[in-house]
Scaffold this active site. Structure first.
Site: not given
Length: 235
Positions: A105-106, A109, A113
């Site tokens: 999940h991280e 992110h 970006h």
């Protein structure tokens, strides 16, 4: 023209605040319970959260983001300013289904970006305004009550509303990061089918904490509008 009318602790609209708080507590309890459950389920591949993150970033062609350990439980996050994925103690070296899901999940992110995902650009852009609004909203509202200034109270409510706007923008960011994570874990074969389903449950539970926070803030905002809107009509 005093403002002694306002006693939030006895006003019936306070039930909105209580409802929001209970909703957040339930969501938090659920994510902790789900995370703990799947923290006890190991993956067949015995891959750690750190290794999953490294694999995902490598496959995405992202080479300028570091992966670090951070203390605490469920303190995992991506720091875009310093380009660091920070994984908590319960994720970094863990080989559980929960750890793999959170690490992925991280990385979702990071990919957002990297690819210029629009909602995350918007969220980043409004952070300074939200920080100011969250710090000043209640002091401005209280000062407006003391000075019997409805205009100042309105300004305070508007400042408070920025927090709700931020949380609404955050929802697609978090759901998309989880969607990316699950799609990657499925496509690269990191998890078997049952393990993948467990990771999905963990990420869904985590996503609901953001939903509950947004609903809670909306209920508080509604309460402010009801309280001070009624006062304005009375005046």
């Amino acid at each position: 023209m005093g403002m002694g009318y306002y006693y939030p602790y006895i006003d019936p609209t306070y039930i909105l605040v209580i409802a929001g708080a209970l909703l957040c507590m339930l969501a938090s309890a659920n994510v902790n319970r789900t995370f703990q459950r799947y923290s006890r389920v190991g993956t067949m591949g015995h891959i750690t959260g750190r290794e999953v993150a490294e694999r995902i970033l490598y496959q995405a062609g992202i080479t300028d983001v570091r992966i670090e350990r951070i203390s605490g439980n469920l303190t995992d996050h991506y720091d875009p300013r310093n380009k660091v994925v920070r994984l908590s103690d319960s994720v970094y070296d863990a080989t559980s289904v929960a750890a793999v899901g959170v690490a992925a999940h991280e990385c979702g992110h990071v990919i957002q970006h990297h690819k210029g995902y629009v909602p995350i650009k918007i969220r980043t852009a409004i952070v300074p305004i939200v920080n100011i609004g969250s710090k000043l909203s209640w002091p401005v509202i209280l000062l407006g009550i003391i000075l019997s200034s409805f205009q100042m109270i309105q300004i305070g409510i508007i400042l408070f509303a920025f927090t709700f706007v931020f949380q609404i923008v955050t929802l697609p960011v978090e759901f998309d990061a989880s969607h990316r994570a699950l799609r990657i874990l499925e496509s690269n074969g990191t998890l078997y089918e049952e393990e993948w389903r467990g990771a999905r449950k963990v990420l869904r539970a985590a996503a609901m904490t953001y939903v509950s926070a947004a609903v809670s803030t909306l209920l508080q905002l509604l309460r402010l509008v009801l309280l001070f809107g009624r006062r304005s009509n009375d005046d």
